[in-house]
Design a protein around this motif. Structure first.
Motif, PDB file in Angstrom:
ATOM      1  N   GLU A 212      -5.849   5.794  -0.747  1.00 14.31           N
ATOM      2  CA  GLU A 212      -4.241   5.514  -0.094  1.00 14.31           C
ATOM      3  C   GLU A 212      -3.644   5.172  -1.310  1.00 14.31           C
ATOM      4  N   ARG A 213      -4.136   4.738  -2.055  1.00 12.77           N
ATOM      5  CA  ARG A 213      -3.037   4.427  -3.317  1.00 12.77           C
ATOM      6  C   ARG A 213      -2.788   5.303  -4.395  1.00 12.77           C
TER       7      ARG A 213
ATOM      8  N   ASP B  23       0.827   6.503  -4.012  1.00 12.88           N
ATOM      9  CA  ASP B  23       1.214   7.331  -5.822  1.00 12.88           C
ATOM     10  C   ASP B  23       1.962   8.633  -5.443  1.00 12.88           C
TER      11      ASP B  23
ATOM     12  N   SER C  57      -3.551  11.491 -10.531  1.00 16.50           N
ATOM     13  CA  SER C  57      -3.267  10.542  -8.778  1.00 16.50           C
ATOM     14  C   SER C  57      -3.845  11.440  -7.741  1.00 16.50           C
TER      15      SER C  57
ATOM     16  N   LEU D  40      -5.055  -2.383  -8.662  1.00 18.60           N
ATOM     17  CA  LEU D  40      -4.596  -1.607  -7.272  1.00 18.60           C
ATOM     18  C   LEU D  40      -5.601  -0.025  -7.050  1.00 18.60           C
ATOM     19  N   ARG D  41      -6.315  -0.194  -7.766  1.00 21.90           N
ATOM     20  CA  ARG D  41      -7.525   1.307  -7.965  1.00 21.90           C
ATOM     21  C   ARG D  41      -7.031   3.062  -7.933  1.00 21.90           C
ATOM     22  N   ARG D  42      -6.011   2.283  -9.019  1.00 17.42           N
ATOM     23  CA  ARG D  42      -4.706   3.499  -9.308  1.00 17.42           C
ATOM     24  C   ARG D  42      -5.351   4.275 -10.716  1.00 17.42           C
TER      25      ARG D  42
ATOM     26  N   ASP E  23       0.858  -0.785   0.041  1.00 10.76           N
ATOM     27  CA  ASP E  23      -0.087   0.251   0.084  1.00 10.76           C
ATOM     28  C   ASP E  23       0.648   1.113  -0.271  1.00 10.76           C
TER      29      ASP E  23
ATOM     30  N   ASN F  72       3.700   1.803  -2.117  1.00  8.74           N
ATOM     31  CA  ASN F  72       4.639   1.474  -2.875  1.00  8.74           C
ATOM     32  C   ASN F  72       5.885   1.341  -2.895  1.00  8.74           C
TER      33      ASN F  72
ATOM     34  N   GLU G 213      -9.824   3.181  -0.440  1.00  8.68           N
ATOM     35  CA  GLU G 213      -8.393   1.645  -1.533  1.00  8.68           C
ATOM     36  C   GLU G 213      -7.897   3.410  -2.257  1.00  8.68           C
TER      37      GLU G 213
END
Length: 727
Positions: A275-276, A280, A651, A619-621, A86, A88, A272
């Motif tokens: 947080e990603r 990032d 991001s 990754l919910r990115r 989480d 990275n 999530e």
């Protein structure tokens, strides 16, 4: 960000086009970054595809590791799972052995040996730990081979460019537990990869290390590997050193995240994604001599970009103003001071991009220090004004003022090429970018019939940025008691706004023209660019509602977000880079503009669309962009084949959407944090912002939705600070 092309056979292939013979989604990359290094691995943690591929370990735009493969008894292990944590920081891969045969009999059944690969980057090194464990009831021996190579390819070679000549690769030098690979570039720079192992392999060559692993039932065994993007002393490293460096890497990321206000919500999936996004941004943040600076994105843009960093810093400004200061100071230090046509540089112009590889050093590409962006300069001044409004940091503004004045002078003396009051662009070198706004594909600026606009081109959003820059510079001048200068800048901004609304407005399409071409003919094309006129404030309030209606129409809003170009326009293509795709940052800036003009319902629709899109992303990115196909029940958004992920301004988009929804604003002179007509989308019942700072004071604030209304509560407050809600 680069000059990509359409499929028109008559169009020449631009020099910096990124070929897409494979999709990044197909490669299933795992990315790591620290400082000027980044790595792209497959799900196994290997590097198997290097030709025209982003896989490998890169440092300052050179690939220092182009092959990495782990074999057990000559075969690839079986993949169990693969993820990046989480924060990275650490990539973890769970593998197991395949079935091994002795003749026709299986002498080692699959799933008997577990292999955990753990790797991270730190200070120009890639550290990896291979942990083997025998879960069988019998003892086993196996041969583990680690293959490696370094091609020292320039990043632009990895992107597909061919070179007439390359430098000289040295024969590998094999020592005790280490191999040194070296390359003498044509730029007279020696680049060195050092591969080290602990313990020493039983067999070591310039391309492979071989270990004999013997494991009793339940026994563990560990092999360590370090790949270094520079010459290193001969000593080996240990497991203790591995974990020490890992702790350093984690602490650095946590320190970067602590600077930023945190967000928690009642929606676990949004948490999530947030947080990603925060992880990032922390990973992409690079420490420079001037302060933190967000590198644009991985794999193609892991370097300083002017426009990207400014927009990222602007969207993060409410949560972490130190990023804006770092960006402003770093760009001021690299501001152009002289004309250089090969770099599209002119005095006062702000950097577009910088590169540190061999091809940039030799000017085989113009991007060593490249200034071919028409919008970075006004955006720089805009960010300086926004930073001051957020912080009242007058000493920093005084230090920046000569650079702000130089930027404004560039706008008037060089940006306005023909003296008509609008800022235009046209490249000064054929090696540079043909289009120099944020949509810099060669076919992104066109007329209604599809004919490409000819330079010099005045983009609609750039005029808005110039307007906002002049207003910002006026406020800063007034703060430094330069009243006459401030009045002059305000007058220039007012004149520009009047002229812009006269020249760019197109009643027949219900929005502002995409651009004016070199003959001052409007490109009567609906586009997301017009939404940026709301962000900058140049749009006439009486025309804003029509702009919003056009942006949120079914042709433009796909259900996931606003398309760069809507359906029905001549060059619309939902799979193109800039002519029908959806860019999260584009939508984030438009959302801020919608909120500025009081259009909160469309803000919530954009928030909902992009949040829903993130649910389908790995990754919910949120990626750099995705395709603009219309949303269909039960189907997620369509990925774009060579989109960067992570990408800094993508991001940061969630931070912009939160600001637009909650109406976050600051009055440092009055000691106030304000929330202007706060709203929350239907998928979100509650939000808490923690550590929102204003000078030395800070607050934790919660928001709870009751139907269409939002209740605001102060959970914690330190220092002299007022929280104001404006309904």
């Amino acid at each position: 960000m680069d000059d990509r092309i359409s499929n028109d056979e008559a169009d020449p292939v631009p020099e910096f086009y990124i070929p897409a013979t494979t999709s990044l989604a197909e490669l299933e990359p795992r990315t790591l970054k620290h400082g000027d290094s980044f790595a792209v691995f497959d799900h196994y943690g290997d590097v198997l595809r290097s030709d025209r591929s982003p896989q490998g370990l890169f440092h300052r735009d050179t690939r220092y590791l182009s092959r990495l493969e782990v074999l057990i008894d000559g075969k690839r292990p079986l993949l169990l799972s693969s993820t990046v944590d989480d924060e990275n920081v650490l990539m973890s891969v769970d593998l197991t052995n395949p079935d091994r045969f002795d003749g026709r009999q299986i002498d080692l059944s699959r799933d008997s040996i577990h292999l955990l690969r753990s790797k991270f980057l730190w200070m120009g090194h890639s550290y990896e730990r291979f942990a083997f464990r025998n879960f069988d009831t019998k003892a086993h021996e196996m041969t583990v081979e680690i293959r490696f190579a370094a091609d020292f390819a320039d990043l632009f070679e990895a992107r597909g460019q061919r070179r007439a000549k390359r430098g000289r690769s040295h024969q590998p030098v094999v020592g005790a537990g280490r191999v040194v690979l070296a390359y003498d570039g044509l730029d007279n720079e020696k680049r060195v990869t050092t591969v080290r192992f602990d313990p020493e392999p039983e067999f070591l060559t310039g391309t492979a290390a071989r270990f004999r692993i013997a494991l009793a039932p339940g026994q563990r065994n560990v092999v360590l590997m370090a790949v270094t993007c520079a010459a290193q002393p001969a000593h080996a490293f240990s497991g203790e050193r591995y974990f020490f460096r890992l702790r350093q890497a984690r602490r650095a990321v946590r320190a970067a995240k602590r600077r930023t206000a945190s967000v928690t919500t009642a929606n676990a999936l949004l948490n999530e994604a947030l947080e990603r996004a925060q992880a990032d941004l922390a990973m992409l943040m690079t420490d420079t001599d001037e302060g933190p600076y967000p590198y644009a994105g991985i794999p193609w843009f892991s370097t300083m970009f002017g426009r990207d960093a400014i927009i990222t810093a602007h969207m993060m400004l409410w949560a972490d103003p130190t990023v804006a200061r770092g960006v402003l100071m770093a760009l001021a230090a690299r501001q152009a001071t002289a004309e250089d046509p090969l770099r599209d540089a002119e005095p006062g112009k702000i950097l577009h991009e910088t590169r540190g590889g061999e091809m940039a050093n030799l000017r085989e590409v113009p991007f060593g220090l490249y200034y071919g962006g028409v919008d970075s300069t006004p955006l720089f001044v805009m960010l300086a004004g926004a930073y001051f409004e957020r912080t009242l940091d007058l000493p920093t503004i005084r230090a920046l003022w000569p650079h702000i004045e130089a930027a404004v002078t560039w706008i008037d003396a060089y940006g306005d090429r023909d003296g008509d009051g609008f800022v235009e662009y046209g490249r000064r070198t054929e090696e540079g970018l043909a289009n120099q706004g944020w949509k810099d594909s060669h076919d992104s600026i066109f007329h209604a019939d599809g004919t490409l606009a000819q330079a010099p081109i005045a983009l609609c959003e750039v005029q808005g940025y110039v307007y906002a820059a002049k207003r910002a510079a006026a406020r800063l001048a007034r703060a430094m008691d330069m009243g006459p200068r401030a009045d002059a800048l305000d007058d220039q901004a007012a004149e520009l706004a009047f002229a812009f609304n006269q020249a760019f407005w197109c009643d027949d399409i219900g929005t502002y023209a995409l651009a004016l071409d070199g003959q001052k003919r409007p490109c009567r094309v609906r586009s997301s660019n017009a939404g940026h006129t709301l962000f900058s404030g140049i749009a006439d309030p009486h025309k804003a509602a029509q702009v919003v209606a056009t942006l949120m129409s079914g042709d433009s809003f796909s259900g996931w977000g606003i398309r760069t170009i809507p359906q029905g326009e001549s060059r619309y293509n939902p799979m193109s880079y800039h002519n029908g795709s959806i860019w999260p940052h584009d939508n984030g800036l438009i959302a801020l503009g919608l909120a500025r003009y009081g259009f909160k319902e469309p803000v919530l629709r954009l928030f909902g669309g992009l949040f829903d899109a993130s649910l389908y992303m790995e990754l919910r990115r949120l990626p750099e962009l995705f395709c603009g196909f219309s949303r269909r029940p039960g189907k997620g958004p369509t990925l774009y084949p060579v989109a960067c992920a992570p990408q800094a301004w993508a991001s940061a988009t969630l931070f912009a959407l939160l600001q637009a929804s909650l109406g976050i604003a600051f009055d440092p002179a009055g000691g106030e944090i304000r929330f202007d007509n706060p709203r929350l989308p239907l998928f979100l019942d509650a939000v808490q912002l923690s550590g929102v700072s204003l000078g030395p004071a800070c607050a934790d604030v919660s928001f709870c939705r009751h139907g269409a209304q939002v209740a605001v509560s102060v959970i914690k407050r330190t220092g002299n600070l007022r929280i104001i809600t404006v309904i």
